[in-house]
Enzyme design. Structure first.
Site, PDB file in Angstrom:
ATOM      1  N   ARG A 229       0.823  -1.218   0.000  1.00  0.00           N
ATOM      2  CA  ARG A 229       0.000   0.000   0.000  1.00  0.00           C
ATOM      3  C   ARG A 229       0.853   1.261   0.000  1.00  0.00           C
ATOM      4  O   ARG A 229       0.463   2.278  -0.574  1.00  0.00           O
ATOM      5  CB  ARG A 229      -0.962  -0.019   1.184  1.00  0.00           C
ATOM      6  CG  ARG A 229      -2.081  -1.011   0.932  1.00  0.00           C
ATOM      7  CD  ARG A 229      -3.134  -0.981   1.990  1.00  0.00           C
ATOM      8  NE  ARG A 229      -4.347  -1.599   1.494  1.00  0.00           N
ATOM      9  CZ  ARG A 229      -5.220  -2.250   2.257  1.00  0.00           C
ATOM     10  NH1 ARG A 229      -5.007  -2.367   3.548  1.00  0.00           N
ATOM     11  NH2 ARG A 229      -6.304  -2.774   1.729  1.00  0.00           N
TER      12      ARG A 229
ATOM     13  N   LYS B 287     -18.766 -16.375   1.483  1.00  0.00           N
ATOM     14  CA  LYS B 287     -20.207 -16.152   1.617  1.00  0.00           C
ATOM     15  C   LYS B 287     -20.884 -15.663   0.347  1.00  0.00           C
ATOM     16  O   LYS B 287     -20.463 -14.667  -0.232  1.00  0.00           O
ATOM     17  CB  LYS B 287     -20.455 -15.117   2.708  1.00  0.00           C
ATOM     18  CG  LYS B 287     -20.139 -15.622   4.096  1.00  0.00           C
ATOM     19  CD  LYS B 287     -20.566 -14.578   5.098  1.00  0.00           C
ATOM     20  CE  LYS B 287     -20.298 -15.016   6.513  1.00  0.00           C
ATOM     21  NZ  LYS B 287     -20.337 -13.853   7.408  1.00  0.00           N
TER      22      LYS B 287
ATOM     23  N   GLY C 295      -9.374  -8.873  -0.589  1.00  0.00           N
ATOM     24  CA  GLY C 295      -8.240  -9.048   0.310  1.00  0.00           C
ATOM     25  C   GLY C 295      -7.624 -10.428   0.256  1.00  0.00           C
ATOM     26  O   GLY C 295      -6.403 -10.577   0.083  1.00  0.00           O
TER      27      GLY C 295
ATOM     28  N   GLY D 157     -13.198  -4.342  -0.190  1.00  0.00           N
ATOM     29  CA  GLY D 157     -14.591  -3.914  -0.150  1.00  0.00           C
ATOM     30  C   GLY D 157     -14.911  -2.876  -1.218  1.00  0.00           C
ATOM     31  O   GLY D 157     -15.965  -2.928  -1.862  1.00  0.00           O
TER      32      GLY D 157
HETATM   33  P1  ADP Z   1     -11.891 -11.995  -0.678  1.00  0.00           P
HETATM   34  O1  ADP Z   1     -11.266 -11.415   0.567  1.00  0.00           O
HETATM   35  O2  ADP Z   1     -10.894 -12.257  -1.749  1.00  0.00           O
HETATM   36  O3  ADP Z   1     -13.070 -11.184  -1.149  1.00  0.00           O
HETATM   37  P2  ADP Z   1     -13.528 -13.795   0.890  1.00  0.00           P
HETATM   38  O4  ADP Z   1     -13.226 -12.999   2.101  1.00  0.00           O
HETATM   39  O5  ADP Z   1     -14.897 -13.748   0.343  1.00  0.00           O
HETATM   40  O6  ADP Z   1     -12.466 -13.441  -0.277  1.00  0.00           O
HETATM   41  O7  ADP Z   1     -13.259 -15.342   1.176  1.00  0.00           O
HETATM   42  C1  ADP Z   1     -12.027 -15.844   1.560  1.00  0.00           C
HETATM   43  C2  ADP Z   1     -12.164 -16.983   2.521  1.00  0.00           C
HETATM   44  O8  ADP Z   1     -13.009 -17.995   2.027  1.00  0.00           O
HETATM   45  C3  ADP Z   1     -10.834 -17.632   2.765  1.00  0.00           C
HETATM   46  O9  ADP Z   1     -10.464 -17.401   4.095  1.00  0.00           O
HETATM   47  C4  ADP Z   1     -11.080 -19.111   2.502  1.00  0.00           C
HETATM   48  O10 ADP Z   1     -10.486 -19.958   3.466  1.00  0.00           O
HETATM   49  C5  ADP Z   1     -12.571 -19.219   2.570  1.00  0.00           C
HETATM   50  N1  ADP Z   1     -13.087 -20.362   1.801  1.00  0.00           N
HETATM   51  C6  ADP Z   1     -12.921 -20.624   0.498  1.00  0.00           C
HETATM   52  N2  ADP Z   1     -13.474 -21.787   0.149  1.00  0.00           N
HETATM   53  C7  ADP Z   1     -14.027 -22.304   1.274  1.00  0.00           C
HETATM   54  C8  ADP Z   1     -14.749 -23.512   1.581  1.00  0.00           C
HETATM   55  N3  ADP Z   1     -15.014 -24.407   0.635  1.00  0.00           N
HETATM   56  N4  ADP Z   1     -15.162 -23.683   2.860  1.00  0.00           N
HETATM   57  C9  ADP Z   1     -14.891 -22.773   3.809  1.00  0.00           C
HETATM   58  N5  ADP Z   1     -14.216 -21.622   3.587  1.00  0.00           N
HETATM   59  C10 ADP Z   1     -13.789 -21.391   2.339  1.00  0.00           C
HETATM   60 MG    MG Z   2     -11.829 -11.483   2.632  1.00  0.00          MG
END
Ligand code: ADP
Ligand code: MG
Length: 394
Positions: free
Chosen positions: A37, A199, A352, A375
């Site tokens: 950053r 999610k 992230g 976000g």
């Molecule tokens: P980003 O930060 O890139 O937007 P998210 O915060 O939505 O991504 O999701 C990341 C998390 O999702 C990671 O910590 C990962 O461990 C979890 N994850 C991915 N696949 C699964 C799964 N099948 N079951 C549980 N957790 C999962």
């Molecule tokens: Mg995340």
């Protein structure tokens, strides 16, 4: 389409410029563990220094209580790292606004840089308090926002002050906004959107908006189990948001009506628990055992998804394919990262954990663009007007 006011339109010589940067770096006992950053903010700082501006930087770091100085959240380590990178002394104010800050700002000569202490030491920052925004505005002639990562928040230093001073987008802000806008407005086709992570509820609006733009939607991560549930499959102990299954089904149907390919896993890696030495096996999605959880996409799915990426004109990727933090469940995310590194299409990565994944697999520098906003990039892609970006348009 509206255009950003940019540094090109600015003659900052002799002017005091308040620059909102995103120096919210990860720290481990006061040591910066990832300085991305800071590095990404350098072009804007250098541009203003070269113009002969008096540069005053402002940022938040972590989540202090908002009742004054806390050593743990001080920007001291950032000031040191920044001084080193710029090759000049960046003085840190002992407070956010107030007489000491005013004194420091008034002592700046053209081309010098100062940094205000963590703006969230003042509880008025997050409330977008009008008096606090005026205090910030009173120390400068011009405001530049380069903190895309904080641009989805309507705080005093991201939004309030922008509505008081003449405001411009910094170079990083400009690159973020223009890149994300261009993939929404005129993506090279086929446009493949890869969505994963934990999610569906977090990302439902992003998927919804991308169905209207993309040619192929690729779903991985825990969210795929909500889609599979909606299709009547039993997914054992996998993470499912049952409340969202009907919305997931609607989206699947909407994609089909629009002729958008909607890819779901055909096989998954399952285990009884999330741990490095868990016993894992690969099963077709129809055969997930009742006592197991799906924790990664399987090899057939990896192949199908990689092929879509290699054939893409452009790719937007958010969300890991599995629990990539654990080597037992990293293979799917690694395969996607490698395909994204190899494709001749443009690749934009946001989020992230997604950015952490491409760094872990050492392919971050092979991507066309890596967004600094988790976000913020999601909200931008889902078509929201960001509070920190809106005042920067002409
Ligand atoms: P980003 O930060 O890139 O937007 P998210 O915060 O939505 O991504 O999701 C990341 C998390 O999702 C990671 O910590 C990962 O461990 C979890 N994850 C991915 N696949 C699964 C799964 N099948 N079951 C549980 N957790 C999962
Ligand atoms: Mg995340």
């Amino acid at each position: 389409m509206s255009k950003l006011k940019t540094l090109n339109q600015l003659d900052a010589h002799g002017k005091t410029v308040l620059v909102r940067v995103d120096f919210n770096v990860p720290l481990d006992k006061g040591v910066i563990t990832d300085d991305t950053r800071i590095t990404r903010a350098l072009p804007t700082i250098r541009c203003l220094v070269e113009q002969g501006a008096k540069v005053v930087l402002v940022s938040h770091l972590g989540r202090p209580k908002g009742c004054g100085f806390e050593e743990e959240f001080s920007l001291k380590p950032v000031a040191c790292a920044l001084s080193e990178k710029l090759g000049c002394d960046v003085r840190l104010s002992s407070e956010v606004t107030g007489p000491a800050t005013l004194g420091l700002v008034q002592s700046l000569e053209c081309g010098q840089v100062a940094l205000l202490e963590n703006v969230r030491f003042d509880s008025r920052e997050k409330k977008n308090d009008a008096t606090f925004a005026s205090e910030l505005a009173s120390i400068a002639d011009i405001y530049v926002n380069d903190a895309f990562g904080a641009a989805h928040r309507a705080h005093a230093s991201t939004s309030g002050v922008a509505n008081i001073l003449p405001s411009y987008a910094g170079l990083l802000m400009q690159e973020e906004v223009e890149t994300l806008q261009s993939i929404l407005d005129s993506p090279k086709r086929p446009f493949v959107a890869i969505l994963g992570g934990s999610k569906v509820s977090d990302k439902i609006k992003v998927i919804d908006s991308l169905i209207e733009k993309a040619d192929v939607i690729v779903i991985g991560g825990a969210m795929c189990f909500t889609f599979l549930t909606a299709q009547g499959l039993s997914v054992g102990k996998s993470l499912v948001e049952n409340d969202w299954a009907s919305r997931a089904d609607e989206m699947y149907k909407k994609a089909q009506e629009r002729g958008v390919k909607f890819l779901l896993p055909v096989d998954v890696v399952v285990a009884e628990e999330i741990s490095e030495n868990a016993d894992t096996s690969v099963v077709p999605v129809e055969d997930i055992p009742d006592d197991m959880m799906g924790l990664d996409i399987g090899p057939k799915t990896e192949e199908m998804y990689s092929k879509a990426i290699l054939e893409a004109g452009s790719v937007f990727w958010n969300g890991p394919m599995g629990v990539f933090e654990c080597s037992a469940f990293e293979s799917g995310t690694k395969a996607i990262a490698n395909a994204a590194a190899k494709t001749s299409g443009d690749v934009i990565v946001g989020g992230g954990d997604s950015v952490a994944a491409i760094k872990k697999f050492d392919v971050a520098d092979k991507m066309t663009f890596v967004s600094t906003g988790g976000g913020a990039s999601m909200e931008f892609i889902q078509g929201d007007v960001l509070a920190g970006v809106e005042p920067l348009y002409e």
